[in-house]
Design an enzyme around this catalytic site. Structure first.
Site, PDB file in Angstrom:
ATOM      1  N   LEU A 134      -6.484  11.113   8.613  1.00  0.00           N
ATOM      2  CA  LEU A 134      -5.170  11.560   8.115  1.00  0.00           C
ATOM      3  C   LEU A 134      -4.187  11.606   9.292  1.00  0.00           C
ATOM      4  CD1 LEU A 134      -6.101  14.378   5.541  1.00  0.00           C
ATOM      5  CD2 LEU A 134      -5.485  12.006   5.092  1.00  0.00           C
ATOM      6  N   HIS A 190     -18.438   5.684   3.702  1.00  0.00           N
ATOM      7  CA  HIS A 190     -17.236   6.511   3.668  1.00  0.00           C
ATOM      8  C   HIS A 190     -16.015   5.881   4.322  1.00  0.00           C
ATOM      9  CE1 HIS A 190     -15.018  10.236   3.437  1.00  0.00           C
ATOM     10  NE2 HIS A 190     -14.865  10.284   4.748  1.00  0.00           N
ATOM     11  N   GLU A 192      -6.255   3.050   7.236  1.00  0.00           N
ATOM     12  CA  GLU A 192      -7.680   2.710   7.315  1.00  0.00           C
ATOM     13  C   GLU A 192      -7.926   1.205   7.410  1.00  0.00           C
ATOM     14  OE1 GLU A 192     -10.284   4.910   4.728  1.00  0.00           O
ATOM     15  OE2 GLU A 192     -11.935   3.498   5.080  1.00  0.00           O
ATOM     16  N   LEU A 234     -17.831  12.758  -2.412  1.00  0.00           N
ATOM     17  CA  LEU A 234     -17.866  13.460  -1.126  1.00  0.00           C
ATOM     18  C   LEU A 234     -17.874  14.979  -1.254  1.00  0.00           C
ATOM     19  CD1 LEU A 234     -17.698  12.503   1.904  1.00  0.00           C
ATOM     20  CD2 LEU A 234     -15.467  13.596   1.848  1.00  0.00           C
ATOM     21  N   PHE A 266     -14.678  21.316  12.319  1.00  0.00           N
ATOM     22  CA  PHE A 266     -15.050  20.024  11.748  1.00  0.00           C
ATOM     23  C   PHE A 266     -15.965  19.299  12.724  1.00  0.00           C
ATOM     24  CE2 PHE A 266     -13.789  17.187   8.259  1.00  0.00           C
ATOM     25  CZ  PHE A 266     -13.344  18.116   7.344  1.00  0.00           C
ATOM     26  N   GLY A 268      -1.285   7.325   2.305  1.00  0.00           N
ATOM     27  CA  GLY A 268      -0.627   8.062   3.382  1.00  0.00           C
ATOM     28  C   GLY A 268       0.012   7.130   4.396  1.00  0.00           C
ATOM     29  N   ALA A 269      -0.695   6.050   4.771  1.00  0.00           N
ATOM     30  CA  ALA A 269      -0.163   5.140   5.797  1.00  0.00           C
ATOM     31  C   ALA A 269       1.047   4.387   5.272  1.00  0.00           C
ATOM     32  CB  ALA A 269      -1.251   4.159   6.240  1.00  0.00           C
ATOM     33  N   GLY A 270       0.950   3.835   4.067  1.00  0.00           N
ATOM     34  CA  GLY A 270       2.057   3.063   3.497  1.00  0.00           C
ATOM     35  C   GLY A 270       3.300   3.923   3.317  1.00  0.00           C
ATOM     36  N   ARG A 287     -15.611   7.410  13.592  1.00  0.00           N
ATOM     37  CA  ARG A 287     -14.430   8.280  13.505  1.00  0.00           C
ATOM     38  C   ARG A 287     -14.840   9.740  13.345  1.00  0.00           C
ATOM     39  NH1 ARG A 287     -11.599  10.737   9.209  1.00  0.00           N
ATOM     40  NH2 ARG A 287     -12.826   9.690   7.622  1.00  0.00           N
ATOM     41  N   GLY A 292       0.830  -1.201   0.000  1.00  0.00           N
ATOM     42  CA  GLY A 292       0.000   0.000   0.000  1.00  0.00           C
ATOM     43  C   GLY A 292       0.859   1.244   0.000  1.00  0.00           C
ATOM     44  N   ALA A 293       0.490   2.199  -0.858  1.00  0.00           N
ATOM     45  CA  ALA A 293       1.287   3.420  -1.002  1.00  0.00           C
ATOM     46  C   ALA A 293       0.434   4.663  -0.793  1.00  0.00           C
ATOM     47  CB  ALA A 293       1.941   3.442  -2.389  1.00  0.00           C
ATOM     48  N   HIS A 302     -20.909   9.022   5.610  1.00  0.00           N
ATOM     49  CA  HIS A 302     -20.706  10.471   5.675  1.00  0.00           C
ATOM     50  C   HIS A 302     -22.006  11.126   5.217  1.00  0.00           C
ATOM     51  CE1 HIS A 302     -19.123  14.441   4.827  1.00  0.00           C
ATOM     52  NE2 HIS A 302     -17.933  14.100   5.274  1.00  0.00           N
ATOM     53  N   ARG A 307     -20.602  12.446  12.429  1.00  0.00           N
ATOM     54  CA  ARG A 307     -21.204  11.991  11.170  1.00  0.00           C
ATOM     55  C   ARG A 307     -22.323  10.977  11.356  1.00  0.00           C
ATOM     56  NH1 ARG A 307     -15.405  11.556   8.089  1.00  0.00           N
ATOM     57  NH2 ARG A 307     -15.205  13.804   7.852  1.00  0.00           N
ATOM     58  N   GLU A 336     -16.887  17.895   5.006  1.00  0.00           N
ATOM     59  CA  GLU A 336     -17.464  18.528   6.186  1.00  0.00           C
ATOM     60  C   GLU A 336     -16.944  19.966   6.313  1.00  0.00           C
ATOM     61  OE1 GLU A 336     -18.268  15.430   9.421  1.00  0.00           O
ATOM     62  OE2 GLU A 336     -16.478  16.498  10.050  1.00  0.00           O
ATOM     63  N   GLN A 346     -18.743   3.794   8.672  1.00  0.00           N
ATOM     64  CA  GLN A 346     -19.280   5.158   8.737  1.00  0.00           C
ATOM     65  C   GLN A 346     -19.906   5.619   7.414  1.00  0.00           C
ATOM     66  OE1 GLN A 346     -16.508   8.788   8.863  1.00  0.00           O
ATOM     67  NE2 GLN A 346     -17.427   8.747  10.886  1.00  0.00           N
TER      68      GLN A 346
HETATM   69  C1  LIG Z   1     -13.375  11.540  -0.418  1.00  0.00           C
HETATM   70  C2  LIG Z   1     -12.690  11.362   0.896  1.00  0.00           C
HETATM   71  C3  LIG Z   1     -12.294  12.457   1.652  1.00  0.00           C
HETATM   72  C4  LIG Z   1     -11.654  12.289   2.863  1.00  0.00           C
HETATM   73  N1  LIG Z   1     -11.250  13.395   3.570  1.00  0.00           N
HETATM   74  C5  LIG Z   1     -10.581  13.226   4.749  1.00  0.00           C
HETATM   75  C6  LIG Z   1     -10.103  14.351   5.480  1.00  0.00           C
HETATM   76  O1  LIG Z   1     -10.254  15.496   5.075  1.00  0.00           O
HETATM   77  N2  LIG Z   1      -9.459  14.125   6.649  1.00  0.00           N
HETATM   78  C7  LIG Z   1      -9.250  12.860   7.141  1.00  0.00           C
HETATM   79  O2  LIG Z   1      -8.650  12.722   8.203  1.00  0.00           O
HETATM   80  N3  LIG Z   1      -9.683  11.781   6.443  1.00  0.00           N
HETATM   81  C8  LIG Z   1     -10.329  11.922   5.262  1.00  0.00           C
HETATM   82  N4  LIG Z   1     -10.755  10.835   4.571  1.00  0.00           N
HETATM   83  C9  LIG Z   1     -10.342   9.497   5.017  1.00  0.00           C
HETATM   84  C10 LIG Z   1      -8.880   9.264   4.645  1.00  0.00           C
HETATM   85  O3  LIG Z   1      -8.583   9.949   3.469  1.00  0.00           O
HETATM   86  C11 LIG Z   1      -8.565   7.792   4.432  1.00  0.00           C
HETATM   87  O4  LIG Z   1      -9.034   7.048   5.526  1.00  0.00           O
HETATM   88  C12 LIG Z   1      -7.061   7.589   4.331  1.00  0.00           C
HETATM   89  O5  LIG Z   1      -6.524   8.452   3.364  1.00  0.00           O
HETATM   90  C13 LIG Z   1      -6.706   6.153   3.987  1.00  0.00           C
HETATM   91  O6  LIG Z   1      -5.311   6.096   3.796  1.00  0.00           O
HETATM   92  P1  LIG Z   1      -4.553   4.717   3.667  1.00  0.00           P
HETATM   93  O7  LIG Z   1      -3.125   5.014   3.466  1.00  0.00           O
HETATM   94  O8  LIG Z   1      -4.939   3.831   4.781  1.00  0.00           O
HETATM   95  O9  LIG Z   1      -5.183   4.055   2.339  1.00  0.00           O
HETATM   96  P2  LIG Z   1      -5.184   4.559   0.809  1.00  0.00           P
HETATM   97  O10 LIG Z   1      -4.748   5.945   0.653  1.00  0.00           O
HETATM   98  O11 LIG Z   1      -6.517   4.165   0.269  1.00  0.00           O
HETATM   99  O12 LIG Z   1      -4.080   3.652   0.150  1.00  0.00           O
HETATM  100  C14 LIG Z   1      -4.259   2.262  -0.032  1.00  0.00           C
HETATM  101  C15 LIG Z   1      -3.066   1.733  -0.783  1.00  0.00           C
HETATM  102  O13 LIG Z   1      -3.137   0.308  -0.810  1.00  0.00           O
HETATM  103  C16 LIG Z   1      -2.837  -0.164  -2.103  1.00  0.00           C
HETATM  104  N5  LIG Z   1      -3.498  -1.461  -2.294  1.00  0.00           N
HETATM  105  C17 LIG Z   1      -4.778  -1.790  -2.007  1.00  0.00           C
HETATM  106  N6  LIG Z   1      -5.005  -3.074  -2.362  1.00  0.00           N
HETATM  107  C18 LIG Z   1      -3.855  -3.553  -2.876  1.00  0.00           C
HETATM  108  C19 LIG Z   1      -3.459  -4.798  -3.449  1.00  0.00           C
HETATM  109  N7  LIG Z   1      -4.301  -5.839  -3.593  1.00  0.00           N
HETATM  110  N8  LIG Z   1      -2.190  -4.941  -3.880  1.00  0.00           N
HETATM  111  C20 LIG Z   1      -1.296  -3.910  -3.796  1.00  0.00           C
HETATM  112  N9  LIG Z   1      -1.627  -2.700  -3.283  1.00  0.00           N
HETATM  113  C21 LIG Z   1      -2.886  -2.538  -2.831  1.00  0.00           C
HETATM  114  C22 LIG Z   1      -3.360   0.920  -3.038  1.00  0.00           C
HETATM  115  O14 LIG Z   1      -2.695   0.881  -4.272  1.00  0.00           O
HETATM  116  C23 LIG Z   1      -3.005   2.191  -2.248  1.00  0.00           C
HETATM  117  O15 LIG Z   1      -1.692   2.576  -2.538  1.00  0.00           O
HETATM  118  C24 LIG Z   1     -11.421  10.995   3.351  1.00  0.00           C
HETATM  119  C25 LIG Z   1     -11.827   9.888   2.614  1.00  0.00           C
HETATM  120  C26 LIG Z   1     -12.473  10.067   1.407  1.00  0.00           C
HETATM  121  C27 LIG Z   1     -12.950   8.849   0.667  1.00  0.00           C
END
Ligand SMILES: Cc1cc2nc3c(=O)[nH]c(=O)nc-3n(C[C@H](O)[C@H](O)[C@H](O)COP(=O)(O)OP(=O)(O)OC[C@H]3O[C@@H](n4cnc5c(N)ncnc54)[C@H](O)[C@@H]3O)c2cc1C
Length: 578
Positions: free
Chosen positions: A399, A351, A382, A247, A115, A14-16, A393, A11-12, A237, A281, A250, A235
Site C-alpha cells: 500500500l 499472495h 503491484e 487471506l 507486522f 490504489g496505484a492507478g 515484500r 487500472g483504477a 502468505h 512471510r 498478518e 510471495q
Molecule cells: C487480501 C489481500 C490483503 C492485502 N493486504 C495488504 C495490506 O494490509 N497492506 C499492504 O501493504 N498490502 C496488502 N496487500 C497487497 C496490496 O493490497 C496490493 O498489492 C495492492 O493493493 C495492489 O494495488 P494496485 O493498484 O497495484 O492493483 P489493484 O488494486 O489490483 O488494481 C488493478 C486495477 O487494474 C485494472 N485492470 C486489470 N486488468 C485490466 C485490463 N485488462 N483492462 C483494464 N483494467 C484492468 C483493474 O480493474 C483494477 O482497477 C493485500 C493483498 C491482498 C490480496
C-alpha cells in the site's frame, strides 16, 4: 471509437488512482478499468500501510529502510527502499489529509500495530509500524482516492478491458480497449500511458487474489516486446483460510495471534527465535510447509494440502471485533467459527508478485539491461517492479509503494506530457485487437477454458509453489507450453457482444498462461534460494552468482534472459536471520 488524452492510466486500484490524482493536476487524464474502480483488489487490503510515525513507540525511517532491504533478501534496490521509508511518513499524513479514516489511539493519533519483518533498531524486536483503518485499510484508501479523482475531473472508462498496447519503436502512443457493455473497440491516443493493472495470483490454485488478478498489463506488454523483471519471486502468505486461500491478515499475529501445530507447539520458536510468528512471510510459509512435511500439520498426513492453526483466541473478543471485524466475519461466514473461541485453520496462499514490469524510481518502464527507458510508458503498483520489495515484500509495504511511487510516477507523467509531442498512430490502430477477438469467435472448438485454467493453476501450485526443484519446474514449463499451444484452438461459445464474460475470461486465460510461463522459466533459471524463491536443489543464497535482477523477454512462445545490477550502495548483504 477514438479518444485522445495526454495521460491514459490502465487500472483504477490504489496505484492507478494515486497516479491519476497526481497526473490530473496538469494533464488531461483518463483511467481505463475492467472493474468499477472501488471494486479493484486494493479494496481487499486489510492490515495496514507502513510508516515510521513512532506514535506508539520509538521508530525511525532508517529502521524501516533496513527491514525492507533485509526482508527482500538483499535483492531490494537499496536507494528505492530509502525513498519508500523516508517518504512514508508524509504519504500517510497526506492520505489522512485527503480524508482517510485511520483507527486512532486514545490521544487521537493514528494507531499502529506490529507486522511481519518490521523491527526496531535493525532487527532487535517487532515494532508497531502499520497504520490501519481496522482491517479495511485498502477499502478506505480506494474510497478516499476515488473521491479525490472525481473532484479533479479525471475521466473514468469503467468496465473497459485492455486488449493491446500501441508501442512504436521505443515510444508508447496509446492503447486499445474493449467496452464490456457493448463489445465495441476503443482506441486511446495518449502522450503517456501508465500501467497499474495489479497482481497475477490467479496463476496459482490457492490464492488470496481476486478473480480479476490475471496479469493483463504485464502479459500485454510482454507480448509487445517489453521485458519482465524478477518473475521468479512470488510471495506465498502464510495464513490463507484452509482450502480457500482467502487471506487472514498478518494483523492477527500483530495483535497477538500465534501459529500452532497439531501438538499445540508454537513452532515458529524453532524457525525464527526473535521475531517468531512475525518473521517475514517467506520464512513463515516455509516453516508451515516444513511442519506439514514432518507430519505436524493438523491432519498429520504429510500431504501438501494439510494445514496448521492460527490461534487468535488469546487476542480477546473485544479487540477482534474492534480491530479485526472483517476477519471475524470471514471466519463466521466461510468456516462457521468465531475466531475469539476457536483456532483458524490456515495454509500458505499465493499472495503477491514481487516481479513485474521493470521501472526506475520515477515509474518509467525499463527496456533493457542497461536500464534505458521507453518514452511515454510507465508502470506503478503491484504490476511494476521498481524493485523496492526485492525477493520478498514485507506486509504493509505494498500500500505504501502505491502511494509513494504512485505519486512519483504521476508527477513524472504530468511533467513529461507538457514537453512531449503527440506520437503518430498507425492508420488502423485497432486492427490487431479486432483480429485477436475475432479469432476467438471464429476459431475451432478447443478445450473448455475452465479445464485449462484449473490445469495451469494445479501445475503452478504443485511445481512452482513454496518449494521448487529442477525436475518439477521443467515439468511445469512443458505443461504450460502445451496449454499455450492448445490455447490457439480455443473458441468462445457465447458470441454476443454485450457483457460477454466468457470472452473476457478467455482473454484473461491467455494472459495468465503467458505470465505462468515466464514465472516458471524464471524460477528454473535462478539456481539459488533467495526470499520467496526456494529451491530445494539449491538451498543456499548465492550472492556471487545471483545478486542480480533477471529480465525475461517473451518471444513468440520462447524467451530470452538478461540481467540487471542490484543497487547495494547502503548495506552490505548479510545472512538473513530473525
Ligand atoms: C487480501 C489481500 C490483503 C492485502 N493486504 C495488504 C495490506 O494490509 N497492506 C499492504 O501493504 N498490502 C496488502 N496487500 C497487497 C496490496 O493490497 C496490493 O498489492 C495492492 O493493493 C495492489 O494495488 P494496485 O493498484 O497495484 O492493483 P489493484 O488494486 O489490483 O488494481 C488493478 C486495477 O487494474 C485494472 N485492470 C486489470 N486488468 C485490466 C485490463 N485488462 N483492462 C483494464 N483494467 C484492468 C483493474 O480493474 C483494477 O482497477 C493485500 C493483498 C491482498 C490480496
Amino acid at each position: 471509437m477514438k479518444h485522445q488524452y495526454e495521460a491514459v492510466i490502465v487500472g483504477a486500484g490504489g496505484a492507478g488512482l494515486y497516479t491519476a490524482l497526481e497526473a490530473s493536476r496538469t494533464a488531461t487524464t483518463a483511467v481505463i478499468s475492467k472493474l468499477y474502480p472501488v471494486r479493484s483488489h486494493t479494496g481487499a487490503a486489510q492490515g495496514g500501510i507502513g510508516a515510521a510515525l513512532g506514535n506508539i513507540e520509538e521508530d525511525k525511517p532508517e529502521w524501516h529502510e533496513f527491514d525492507t532491504i533485509k526482508g527482500g533478501d538483499y535483492l531490494t534496490d537499496q536507494k528505492a527502499a530509502r525513498i519508500l521509508a523516508e517518504e512514508a511518513i508524509q504519504a500517510v499524513y497526506h492520505l489522512e489529509n485527503l480524508g482517510l479514516p485511520f483507527s486512532r489511539t486514545k490521544e487521537g493519533k493514528i494507531d499502529q500495530r506490529r507486522f511481519g519483518g518490521h523491527t526496531r533498531n535493525f532487527g532487535e524486536a517487532p515494532v508497531r509500524r502499520s497504520c490501519y483503518a481496522a482491517d479495511r485499510t485498502g477499502h478506505m484508501i480506494l474510497q478516499t482516492l476515488y473521491q479525490q479523482c472525481i473532484k479533479n475531473e479525471v475521466a473514468f472508462f469503467d468496465e473497459f478491458f485492455l486488449l493491446e498496447v500501441l508501442i512504436d519503436g521505443n515510444k508508447c502512443n496509446g492503447i486499445v480497449a474493449m467496452e464490456l457493455a457493448t463489445g465495441e473497440i476503443h482506441v486511446f491516443h495518449a502522450k503517456a500511458v501508465l500501467f497499474a493493472t495489479g497482481g497475477f495470483g490467479r496463476i496459482f490454485r490457492t490464492t488470496s487474489n481476486a478473480y480479476a488478478n490475471t496479469g493483463d498489463g504485464p502479459a500485454s506488454l510482454a507480448r509487445a516486446g517489453v521485458p519482465l523483471q524478477d518473475m521468479e519471486f512470488f510471495q506465498f502468505h502464510p495464513t490463507g483460510i484452509y482450502g480457500m486461500g482467502i487471506l487472514i491478515t498478518e494483523g492477527v499475529r500483530g495483535e497477538g495471534g500465534m501459529l500452532l501445530n497439531r501438538k499445540g507447539e508454537r513452532f515458529m520458536e524453532e524457525y525464527a527465535p526473535t521475531m517468531l510468528d512475525l518473521a517475514p512471510r517467506d520464512m513463515v510459509s516455509r516453516a508451515i510447509i516444513t511442519e506439514i512435511q514432518k507430519g505436524n500439520g493438523i491432519r498429520g498426513d504429510k500431504k501438501i494440502d494439510d494445514y496448521v492453526y492460527l490461534d487468535a483466541t488469546r487476542i480477546g473478543k473485544e479487540v477482534i471485533e474492534k480491530k479485526l471485524p472483517d476477519i471475524a466475519g470471514f471466519c463466521r461466514t466461510y468456516l462457521g467459527i468465531d475466531p475469539a473461541e476457536k483456532p483458524i485453520p490456515v495454509q500458505p496462499t499465493a499472495h503477491y508478485a514481487m516481479g513485474g514490469i521493470p521501472t526506475d524510481t520515477s515509474g518509467r518502464v525499463i527496456r533493457n539491461e542497461k536500464g534505458e527507458a521507453y518514452e511515454g510508458l510507465y508502470a506503478a503498483g503491484e504490476c511494476a517492479c521498481i524493485s523496492v520489495h526485492g525477493a520478498n515484500r514485507l506486509g504493509t509495504n505494498s500500500l505504501l509503494d502505491l502511494v509513494v511511487y504512485g505519486k512519483k510516477a504521476g508527477g513524472e507523467v504530468s511533467r513529461y506530457v507538457k514537453e512531449a509531442d503527440w506520437g503518430t498512430l498507425p492508420s488502423s490502430p485497432e486492427e490487431k485487437a479486432k483480429a485477436r477477438v475475432s479469432a476467438l469467435i471464429t476459431g475451432r472448438k478447443g478445450r473448455p477454458k475452465g479445464e485449462m485454467t484449473t490445469e495451469m493453476q494445479n501445475i503452478m501450485m504443485e511445481k512452482v509453489g513454496v518449494y521448487r526443484n529442477d525436475a518439477g519446474i521443467k515439468n511445469a514449463i512443458e505443461g504450460i507450453r502445451g496449454l499455450r499451444e492448445e490455447f490457439t484452438g480455443v473458441r468462445v461459445q457465447d458470441t454476443n457482444k454485450r457483457f460477454n464474460t466468457e470472452l473476457i475470461e478467455i482473454l484473461e486465460l491467455e494472459n495468465l498462461l503467458d505470465i505462468a510461463y515466464v514465472t516458471a522459466v524464471a524460477a528454473g533459471n535462478r539456481t539459488e534460494t533467495r526470499g520467496a524463491h526456494s529451491r530445494v536443489d539449491f538451498p543456499e543464497r548465492n550472492d556471487e552468482k545471483w545478486l542480480k535482477h533477471s529480465l525475461i523477454w517473451l518471444e513468440a512462445g520462447k524467451h530470452r534472459i538478461a540481467y540487471r545490477d542490484v543497487d547495494i550502495s547502503l548495506y552490505k548483504p548479510k545472512p538473513r536471520a530473525y
